[in-house]
Design a protein around this motif. Structure first.
Motif, PDB file in Angstrom:
ATOM      1  N   VAL A 269       0.852  -1.191   0.000  1.00 26.63           N
ATOM      2  CA  VAL A 269       0.000   0.000   0.000  1.00 26.63           C
ATOM      3  C   VAL A 269       0.886   1.237   0.000  1.00 26.63           C
ATOM      4  O   VAL A 269       1.837   1.328   0.784  1.00 26.63           O
ATOM      5  CB  VAL A 269      -0.924   0.016   1.239  1.00 26.63           C
TER       6      VAL A 269
ATOM      7  N   SER B  95       1.041   5.072   0.871  1.00 21.35           N
ATOM      8  CA  SER B  95       0.294   5.991   1.727  1.00 21.35           C
ATOM      9  C   SER B  95       1.267   6.881   2.490  1.00 21.35           C
ATOM     10  O   SER B  95       2.474   6.855   2.271  1.00 21.35           O
ATOM     11  CB  SER B  95      -0.561   5.206   2.728  1.00 21.35           C
TER      12      SER B  95
ATOM     13  N   ILE C  97      -8.096   1.395   6.519  1.00 22.41           N
ATOM     14  CA  ILE C  97      -8.887   1.374   5.279  1.00 22.41           C
ATOM     15  C   ILE C  97     -10.359   1.133   5.610  1.00 22.41           C
ATOM     16  O   ILE C  97     -11.251   1.804   5.075  1.00 22.41           O
ATOM     17  CB  ILE C  97      -8.353   0.304   4.310  1.00 22.41           C
TER      18      ILE C  97
ATOM     19  N   ARG D 238       0.442  -4.640   3.471  1.00 24.90           N
ATOM     20  CA  ARG D 238      -0.837  -4.579   4.183  1.00 24.90           C
ATOM     21  C   ARG D 238      -0.703  -5.366   5.478  1.00 24.90           C
ATOM     22  O   ARG D 238      -0.222  -6.496   5.483  1.00 24.90           O
ATOM     23  CB  ARG D 238      -1.955  -5.186   3.334  1.00 24.90           C
TER      24      ARG D 238
ATOM     25  N   GLU E 240      -5.241  -2.374   7.342  1.00 21.09           N
ATOM     26  CA  GLU E 240      -6.594  -2.846   7.058  1.00 21.09           C
ATOM     27  C   GLU E 240      -7.628  -2.120   7.917  1.00 21.09           C
ATOM     28  O   GLU E 240      -8.704  -1.747   7.431  1.00 21.09           O
ATOM     29  CB  GLU E 240      -6.676  -4.355   7.289  1.00 21.09           C
TER      30      GLU E 240
ATOM     31  N   LYS F  15     -10.117   5.495   5.809  1.00 21.96           N
ATOM     32  CA  LYS F  15      -8.846   6.218   5.669  1.00 21.96           C
ATOM     33  C   LYS F  15      -8.890   7.604   6.322  1.00 21.96           C
ATOM     34  O   LYS F  15      -8.600   8.624   5.689  1.00 21.96           O
ATOM     35  CB  LYS F  15      -8.454   6.347   4.195  1.00 21.96           C
TER      36      LYS F  15
END
Length: 364
Positions: A252, A254, A278, A270, A275, A282
């Motif tokens: 991911v 970010s 998300i 991840r 998780e 977020k």
């Protein structure tokens, strides 16, 4: 210095015969510039880098690197001295220039590195132009990580010795919005006139990726994720296993793990923290699930927060799975935890085989 064919395969990489292609060598201008046997560079993978890993990579013919930005000056000198004691081969150190990441002045840190006798200094996440002359005056080499042609041109004008072109696929902290495949040839073209070697970074974890980097016009490959899964790497065993088991789609991109280095993009595997974030939609910093929760502790018993930037290290205890496991999209190729020298030799053999196979497929 002989340069590679920009936009094509290095002349040292081409098969000798179009009828019966010979196994190619992998000696490139990068090898000549920094004094290594193979164009393989172990990325300075933050706290996971250590003297044992850097020395093993350098002894195997590649270039080992130490990340020292988050070390104090005495510790920086110590890890350099420990690496020098473990290998007679060249190795380098990396300094992050972003003031949000630094805890001490870059100039002081650079002086500590040079005074300790390090031969190669790599700069990233900032313009290292102001420090190039200082490194050159000490008779050492400068590498600069760039994420765009404009950054590359600035570094070339400053007189850097080697460029590292980092693509968006890279693990850890990322400074480019461009993928490795389109970025590398553009930077290689920009560097060609000044004979500056280029190292490709991002998404490379096996010899086929090394061969592809050379075909794009690079003079070497910079691998981080693959070396996280090295026996010598200072990573928690769960981190190493996770990298080896993760497919490329398990990463991911970010700014989630921002406590310690805010505002900087990074790529991680991840995990439960990702998780949950998300699933919560977020939310921004301050509203994330378990925002100030301590999930682990280090060897000294110091708390490690959920959204801190510390990866799982060997001496950590607790829910280390929830911490940032930095990894690139090449994670699915780093399938086994191996000694660093075996990783280097496998990369070299695979790259040679990939080039040989390409020669056979195109010789008719």
């Amino acid at each position: 210095m002989c340069r590679s064919l920009r936009g094509g395969i290095s002349p040292r990489f081409l098969p000798v015969s179009r009828v019966q292609p010979a196994m190619p060598t992998l000696h490139t201008p990068l090898c000549a510039a920094v004094g290594i046997d193979y164009p393989i560079v172990q990325a300075p993978i933050g706290s996971v880098s250590c003297p044992e890993l850097a020395a093993a990579v350098s002894d195997a013919g590649g270039l080992g690197m130490l990340a020292v930005t988050w070390r104090d000056l005495d510790e920086t000198r110590t890890v350099i001295e420990e690496t020098q004691a473990a290998t007679d081969a060249p190795f380098g150190v990396n300094l992050v220039l972003d003031p949000e990441a630094r805890q001490r002045p870059t100039a002081d840190h650079l002086d500590a590195c040079l005074d300790a006798g390090v031969e190669i200094v790599s700069f990233a996440f900032g313009d290292g132009s102001a420090y190039v002359d200082r490194v050159h005056d000490a008779g050492r080499l400068v590498m600069q990580t760039v994420g765009s042609v404009a950054e590359a041109e600035t570094a070339i004008d400053a007189g850097v010795d080697v460029l590292v072109a980092q693509g968006w696929e890279a693990g850890g902290h990322v400074q480019s919005d461009v993928a490795t495949m389109p970025l590398v040839p553009q930077i290689a073209d920009a560097a060609a006139e000044d004979d500056v070697p280029v190292v490709a970074a991002g998404g490379i974890a096996d010899g086929r990726g090394v061969a592809a980097a050379l075909a794009l016009g690079a003079d070497g490959a910079w691998l981080g994720t693959r070396f996280v899964a090295a026996e010598e790497a200072a990573a928690h065993q769960e981190y190493k296993r996770s990298v080896g088991q993760a497919p490329s789609e398990a990463t991911v991109h970010s700014q989630l793990f921002d406590k310690g280095w805010p505002g900087t993009d990074h790529r991680t595997l991840r995990n439960s923290t990702v998780e949950d974030w998300i699933a919560a939609g977020k939310p921004p910093a301050g509203d994330r699930p378990g925002e100030d929760e301590t999930v682990a502790s280090d060897a000294a018993g110091n708390p490690v927060e959920r959204y801190g930037d510390d990866p799982p290290l060997p001496d950590m205890e607790g829910n280390v799975e929830a911490l940032p496991m930095y990894a690139g999209q090449s994670a699915g190729l780093a399938t086994d935890v191996l000694p660093a020298d075996e990783i280097v030799s496998t990369l070299v053999d695979e790259a040679r085989e990939a080039a040989h196979t390409l020669g056979e497929r195109t010789s008719g």
